[in-house]
Design an enzyme around this catalytic site. Structure first.
Site, PDB file in Angstrom:
ATOM      1  N   GLY A  12       0.799  -1.233   0.000  1.00  0.00           N
ATOM      2  CA  GLY A  12       0.000   0.000   0.000  1.00  0.00           C
ATOM      3  C   GLY A  12       0.826   1.275   0.000  1.00  0.00           C
ATOM      4  N   CYS A  60       0.893   6.056   0.818  1.00  0.00           N
ATOM      5  CA  CYS A  60      -0.499   6.493   0.821  1.00  0.00           C
ATOM      6  C   CYS A  60      -1.331   5.735   1.842  1.00  0.00           C
ATOM      7  N   LYS A  69      -6.326  11.037   6.706  1.00  0.00           N
ATOM      8  CA  LYS A  69      -7.750  11.395   6.609  1.00  0.00           C
ATOM      9  C   LYS A  69      -8.548  10.822   7.778  1.00  0.00           C
ATOM     10  N   ALA A  88      14.488  -4.370  -2.768  1.00  0.00           N
ATOM     11  CA  ALA A  88      15.113  -4.687  -4.056  1.00  0.00           C
ATOM     12  C   ALA A  88      16.340  -3.822  -4.292  1.00  0.00           C
ATOM     13  N   TYR A 121       0.579  21.175   2.002  1.00  0.00           N
ATOM     14  CA  TYR A 121      -0.492  20.191   2.160  1.00  0.00           C
ATOM     15  C   TYR A 121      -0.490  19.544   3.546  1.00  0.00           C
ATOM     16  N   GLU A 167       6.087  29.131   8.138  1.00  0.00           N
ATOM     17  CA  GLU A 167       6.209  28.949   6.682  1.00  0.00           C
ATOM     18  C   GLU A 167       7.276  29.912   6.140  1.00  0.00           C
ATOM     19  N   ARG A 209       8.428  16.508   0.010  1.00  0.00           N
ATOM     20  CA  ARG A 209       8.913  15.130  -0.096  1.00  0.00           C
ATOM     21  C   ARG A 209       9.826  15.043  -1.310  1.00  0.00           C
ATOM     22  N   ALA A 259      -1.484  10.328  -5.160  1.00  0.00           N
ATOM     23  CA  ALA A 259      -1.760   8.896  -5.292  1.00  0.00           C
ATOM     24  C   ALA A 259      -2.504   8.577  -6.589  1.00  0.00           C
ATOM     25  N   HIS A 295     -30.852  19.151  -6.132  1.00  0.00           N
ATOM     26  CA  HIS A 295     -31.065  20.170  -5.101  1.00  0.00           C
ATOM     27  C   HIS A 295     -31.469  19.507  -3.794  1.00  0.00           C
TER      28      HIS A 295
HETATM   29  P1  FAD Z   1       4.635   5.238  -2.424  1.00  0.00           P
HETATM   30  O1  FAD Z   1       3.249   5.215  -1.960  1.00  0.00           O
HETATM   31  O2  FAD Z   1       5.612   6.083  -1.686  1.00  0.00           O
HETATM   32  O3  FAD Z   1       5.137   3.726  -2.402  1.00  0.00           O
HETATM   33  C1  FAD Z   1       6.436   3.371  -2.708  1.00  0.00           C
HETATM   34  C2  FAD Z   1       6.724   2.011  -2.134  1.00  0.00           C
HETATM   35  O4  FAD Z   1       7.969   1.572  -2.632  1.00  0.00           O
HETATM   36  C3  FAD Z   1       6.820   1.996  -0.613  1.00  0.00           C
HETATM   37  O5  FAD Z   1       5.935   1.043  -0.065  1.00  0.00           O
HETATM   38  C4  FAD Z   1       8.285   1.606  -0.352  1.00  0.00           C
HETATM   39  O6  FAD Z   1       8.434   0.766   0.790  1.00  0.00           O
HETATM   40  C5  FAD Z   1       8.624   0.847  -1.616  1.00  0.00           C
HETATM   41  N1  FAD Z   1      10.049   0.820  -1.931  1.00  0.00           N
HETATM   42  C6  FAD Z   1      10.895   1.879  -2.053  1.00  0.00           C
HETATM   43  N2  FAD Z   1      12.121   1.439  -2.375  1.00  0.00           N
HETATM   44  C7  FAD Z   1      12.049   0.092  -2.467  1.00  0.00           C
HETATM   45  C8  FAD Z   1      12.991  -0.927  -2.754  1.00  0.00           C
HETATM   46  N3  FAD Z   1      14.255  -0.651  -3.024  1.00  0.00           N
HETATM   47  N4  FAD Z   1      12.565  -2.200  -2.737  1.00  0.00           N
HETATM   48  C9  FAD Z   1      11.286  -2.515  -2.458  1.00  0.00           C
HETATM   49  N5  FAD Z   1      10.351  -1.594  -2.186  1.00  0.00           N
HETATM   50  C10 FAD Z   1      10.736  -0.314  -2.188  1.00  0.00           C
HETATM   51  N6  FAD Z   1      -1.848  11.924  -2.063  1.00  0.00           N
HETATM   52  C11 FAD Z   1      -3.119  12.061  -2.491  1.00  0.00           C
HETATM   53  O7  FAD Z   1      -3.388  11.904  -3.684  1.00  0.00           O
HETATM   54  N7  FAD Z   1      -4.134  12.365  -1.618  1.00  0.00           N
HETATM   55  C12 FAD Z   1      -3.897  12.542  -0.297  1.00  0.00           C
HETATM   56  O8  FAD Z   1      -4.829  12.819   0.467  1.00  0.00           O
HETATM   57  C13 FAD Z   1      -2.569  12.399   0.179  1.00  0.00           C
HETATM   58  N8  FAD Z   1      -2.302  12.550   1.484  1.00  0.00           N
HETATM   59  C14 FAD Z   1      -1.014  12.347   1.925  1.00  0.00           C
HETATM   60  C15 FAD Z   1      -0.759  12.513   3.279  1.00  0.00           C
HETATM   61  C16 FAD Z   1       0.519  12.325   3.763  1.00  0.00           C
HETATM   62  C17 FAD Z   1       0.779  12.481   5.241  1.00  0.00           C
HETATM   63  C18 FAD Z   1       1.565  11.955   2.872  1.00  0.00           C
HETATM   64  C19 FAD Z   1       2.949  11.715   3.388  1.00  0.00           C
HETATM   65  C20 FAD Z   1       1.317  11.803   1.517  1.00  0.00           C
HETATM   66  C21 FAD Z   1       0.028  12.007   1.027  1.00  0.00           C
HETATM   67  N9  FAD Z   1      -0.276  11.888  -0.321  1.00  0.00           N
HETATM   68  C22 FAD Z   1      -1.556  12.074  -0.757  1.00  0.00           C
HETATM   69  C23 FAD Z   1       0.760  11.557  -1.321  1.00  0.00           C
HETATM   70  C24 FAD Z   1       0.689  10.062  -1.657  1.00  0.00           C
HETATM   71  O9  FAD Z   1       0.887   9.311  -0.485  1.00  0.00           O
HETATM   72  C25 FAD Z   1       1.737   9.715  -2.710  1.00  0.00           C
HETATM   73  O10 FAD Z   1       1.576  10.549  -3.828  1.00  0.00           O
HETATM   74  C26 FAD Z   1       1.598   8.268  -3.150  1.00  0.00           C
HETATM   75  O11 FAD Z   1       1.731   7.387  -2.061  1.00  0.00           O
HETATM   76  C27 FAD Z   1       2.637   7.942  -4.220  1.00  0.00           C
HETATM   77  O12 FAD Z   1       2.504   6.618  -4.594  1.00  0.00           O
HETATM   78  P2  FAD Z   1       3.757   5.800  -5.162  1.00  0.00           P
HETATM   79  O13 FAD Z   1       3.213   4.467  -5.546  1.00  0.00           O
HETATM   80  O14 FAD Z   1       4.480   6.591  -6.165  1.00  0.00           O
HETATM   81  O15 FAD Z   1       4.778   5.652  -3.940  1.00  0.00           O
HETATM   82  P1  NAD Z   2       4.347  20.851   0.217  1.00  0.00           P
HETATM   83  O1  NAD Z   2       5.227  21.022  -0.935  1.00  0.00           O
HETATM   84  O2  NAD Z   2       2.894  20.750   0.024  1.00  0.00           O
HETATM   85  O3  NAD Z   2       4.568  22.049   1.246  1.00  0.00           O
HETATM   86  C1  NAD Z   2       5.824  22.355   1.755  1.00  0.00           C
HETATM   87  C2  NAD Z   2       5.753  23.741   2.357  1.00  0.00           C
HETATM   88  O4  NAD Z   2       6.935  23.952   3.109  1.00  0.00           O
HETATM   89  C3  NAD Z   2       5.692  24.846   1.306  1.00  0.00           C
HETATM   90  O5  NAD Z   2       4.686  25.744   1.659  1.00  0.00           O
HETATM   91  C4  NAD Z   2       7.082  25.461   1.364  1.00  0.00           C
HETATM   92  O6  NAD Z   2       7.082  26.830   1.023  1.00  0.00           O
HETATM   93  C5  NAD Z   2       7.437  25.243   2.824  1.00  0.00           C
HETATM   94  N1  NAD Z   2       8.865  25.195   3.122  1.00  0.00           N
HETATM   95  C6  NAD Z   2       9.855  24.649   2.396  1.00  0.00           C
HETATM   96  N2  NAD Z   2      11.037  24.749   3.057  1.00  0.00           N
HETATM   97  C7  NAD Z   2      10.776  25.356   4.229  1.00  0.00           C
HETATM   98  C8  NAD Z   2      11.557  25.716   5.371  1.00  0.00           C
HETATM   99  N3  NAD Z   2      12.872  25.459   5.424  1.00  0.00           N
HETATM  100  N4  NAD Z   2      10.944  26.325   6.413  1.00  0.00           N
HETATM  101  C9  NAD Z   2       9.608  26.582   6.386  1.00  0.00           C
HETATM  102  N5  NAD Z   2       8.824  26.272   5.330  1.00  0.00           N
HETATM  103  C10 NAD Z   2       9.390  25.643   4.283  1.00  0.00           C
HETATM  104  O7  NAD Z   2       4.944  19.578   1.008  1.00  0.00           O
HETATM  105  P2  NAD Z   2       4.326  18.633   2.109  1.00  0.00           P
HETATM  106  O8  NAD Z   2       3.246  19.308   2.860  1.00  0.00           O
HETATM  107  O9  NAD Z   2       5.492  18.081   2.846  1.00  0.00           O
HETATM  108  O10 NAD Z   2       3.696  17.472   1.236  1.00  0.00           O
HETATM  109  C11 NAD Z   2       4.505  16.744   0.322  1.00  0.00           C
HETATM  110  C12 NAD Z   2       3.692  16.279  -0.845  1.00  0.00           C
HETATM  111  O11 NAD Z   2       2.825  15.220  -0.445  1.00  0.00           O
HETATM  112  C13 NAD Z   2       2.767  17.328  -1.433  1.00  0.00           C
HETATM  113  O12 NAD Z   2       3.426  18.169  -2.330  1.00  0.00           O
HETATM  114  C14 NAD Z   2       1.738  16.487  -2.117  1.00  0.00           C
HETATM  115  O13 NAD Z   2       2.226  16.116  -3.377  1.00  0.00           O
HETATM  116  C15 NAD Z   2       1.643  15.268  -1.224  1.00  0.00           C
HETATM  117  N6  NAD Z   2       0.453  15.376  -0.327  1.00  0.00           N
HETATM  118  C16 NAD Z   2      -0.775  15.466  -0.885  1.00  0.00           C
HETATM  119  C17 NAD Z   2      -1.893  15.575  -0.077  1.00  0.00           C
HETATM  120  C18 NAD Z   2      -3.238  15.658  -0.717  1.00  0.00           C
HETATM  121  O14 NAD Z   2      -3.359  15.351  -1.882  1.00  0.00           O
HETATM  122  N7  NAD Z   2      -4.271  16.052   0.015  1.00  0.00           N
HETATM  123  C19 NAD Z   2      -1.776  15.600   1.291  1.00  0.00           C
HETATM  124  C20 NAD Z   2      -0.500  15.506   1.826  1.00  0.00           C
HETATM  125  C21 NAD Z   2       0.606  15.389   1.008  1.00  0.00           C
END
Ligand code: FAD
Ligand code: NAD
Length: 462
Positions: A40, A43, A52, A119, A186, A206, A270, A317, A441
């Protein structure tokens, strides 16, 4: 251990990787997926889903607190609400566990072999996987890199017990008295709002001039107003230093200050996971820190694909999943390429923000002559009946033929409108198509209808 050969090897079982593997399996391709962590990815385990869940629990608790304070307009009352945070976290973990098992079941149903282990590339067709029972060598005709991303750490704020990434923040066993959030993007604002609703004193630090810099000021304004209402302090143009006994040290416009911080949540972005698994052996082209891909997610090496966060912005995601599905179909011989009109984005703040396609400023920057109007929730019956009238829906369309270029919304519950907005853009809807669609509505969706009508010059309810 015996070597394995397969047609498709997917590295990483996040939304990108597991969707790719399921689709490849459905299409009859001999597929193996490898992940060292639970199925998973970010995400499902430490990202979208647990965040969430926490946001929902915080919302419910805050609603009860409002009732206890007698501050609901509809006369609700409650006495001294409490939250058993251990149970909240156990409930969140239960959802994650169910989804882990669900992904495992789906992979199995599709005939995909799933291996737990890390891997490492030997070459573009071979990886070695470190499993609990030894090293497994896997050879594949095609390899899909879906290794995702990891949180950026700041030099003065190394992750530990007091300084947390989002992963730490989602695994706390008690609500901190005070939280300093470094980075108002975010994650910082989604989780910062949740902690504020749970009772923490929250300060957002920020670096940029405004929080959520990826959104325009009109969209962010209602979120800022609500943060103020919730007692969250937002400091922009502020630079975080290290932590000491008093809290988080910051430089705010040249002035040294200290911010109360039982916990410091660092959410400054990230970065793609491109190190630690032998990617350098492949010497793939990069686009900044990301692996460079084309419109079929092909990297610069034949037979090697990259999807999801490791392959570029937006790191969402649903982008990863759409890429995963497409790559599986390409590997099965289908003619596919990335032809999406738009990728919706939602910020689960309070109120929520939804964007799909171009904002008015984006449209102008891309050289479109555009028309745009918004419809405020103050004039929407459903918004009134939920006692949340802040926010609006805004549409952007070409001035000449009224083709929809973008839709944005900010408001309570607007995340569920994203599907309709995205469908309209993908289907090439014009303002007249939205205006000519009967919207039920009373719903928040009627604001989309009215925004289209208003842009056409004949709104009915304003
Ligand atoms: P990932 O989900 O990061 O999965 C990568 C996988 O690869 C991991 O399980 C890892 O263990 C594995 N991996 C890495 N290297 C290796 C290796 N060498 N061998 C084997 N396995 C490996 N996005 C949204 O769209 N909506 C949201 O509401 C949202 N909320 C978020 C909230 C938070 C707190 C965070 C941190 C992120 C959020 N995101 C959200 C972003 C979302 O999680 C990512 O965009 C999404 O997970 C990316 O999917 P992915 O498959 O590219 O990678
Ligand atoms: P982000 O890019 O959304 O926000 C980072 C913030 O940190 C920005 O406002 C930036 O100006 C600020 N910043 C950067 N360096 C700084 C510093 N040294 N001191 C203070 N502020 C600083 O990054 P995030 O919140 O870490 O999330 C990472 C990514 O994960 C997002 O870009 C998004 O792609 C994904 N995400 C998506 C969701 C969603 O879809 N609802 C939720 C969470 C995360």
């Amino acid at each position: 251990m015996r070597d394995i050969s397969c047609k498709v090897l997917v590295i990483g079982a996040g939304p990108g990787g597991y969707v790719c593997a399921i689709r490849a399996g459905q299409l009859g391709l001999d597929t193996v997926i490898v992940d060292g962590a639970p199925l998973g990815g970010t995400c499902l385990n430490v990202g979208c889903i647990p965040s969430k869940a926490l946001i929902h629990a915080a919302d419910e608790f805050h609603r009860l607190e409002e009732a206890a304070a007698g501050s609901t307009p509809f006369g609700l009352s409650a006495s001294a609400p409490k939250i058993d945070f251990d149970k909240t976290i156990a409930w969140k973990d239960g959802i994650v566990e169910r989804l882990n098992m669900g992904v495992g079941g789906l992979l199995k149903k599709a005939g995909v072999k799933s291996i737990r282990g890390w891997a490492k590339f030997v070459d573009g067709k071979t990886v070695e996987v470190a499993t609990d029972t030894g090293t497994q060598t896997i050879r594949a005709e095609s390899v899909v890199i879906a290794t995702g991303s990891e949180p950026v750490e700041l030099p003065d704020l190394a992750f530990g017990d007091r300084v947390m990434s989002s992963t730490g923040a989602l695994a706390l066993n008690e609500v901190p008295g005070s939280v300093a959030v470094v980075g108002g993007g975010y994650i910082g604002l989604e989780l910062g709002t949740a902690f504020a609703k749970l009772g923490s004193r929250v300060t957002v630090v920020e670096a940029a001039d405004h929080v959520l810099p990826q959104y325009d000021a009109e969209l962010v304004r209602p979120v800022l107003a609500r943060l103020e209402e919730l007692g969250v302090t937002v400091l922009t143009g502020a630079k975080a230093g290290g932590v000491d006994k008093k809290g988080l040290k910051i430089d705010h416009g040249g002035e040294a200050k200290s911010v109360a911080a039982d916990k410091v949540l660092v959410t400054v972005g990230r970065r793609p996971k491109t190190e630690g698994y032998g990617l350098e052996e492949l010497d793939l082209d990069r686009s900044g820190r990301f692996i460079r891909i084309d419109d079929r997610c092909r990297t610069s090496m034949r037979g090697v694909y990259a999807i999801g966060d490791v392959s570029g912005e937006p790191m969402l995601a649903h982008r990863a999943m759409a890429q995963g599905e497409m790559v599986a179909e390409i590997l099965a011989g289908e003619r596919r390429s990335w032809d999406k009109v738009a990728i919706p984005a939602i910020c689960f703040t309070d109120p929520e923000i939804v964007t799909v396609g171009l904002s008015p400023a984006d449209a102008e920057a891309e050289g479109h002559k555009a028309i745009s109007k918004l419809f405020p929730f103050q004039a929407n019956g459903r918004a009134m009946t939920t006692a949340r009238e802040d926010g609006f829906v805004r549409v952007v369309a070409r001035a000449d033929n009224h083709l929809l270029l973008g839709v944005q919304a900010v408001g309570a519950h607007v995340s569920e409108l994203a599907a309709g907005f995205a469908l309209a853009l993908e289907m090439g809807a014009r303002l007249e198509d939205v205006a000519g669609t009967i919207h039920a509505h009373p719903t928040h969706g009627e604001a989309f209808h009215e925004a289209a009508l208003r842009t056409l010059g004949h709104a009915l309810h304003i």
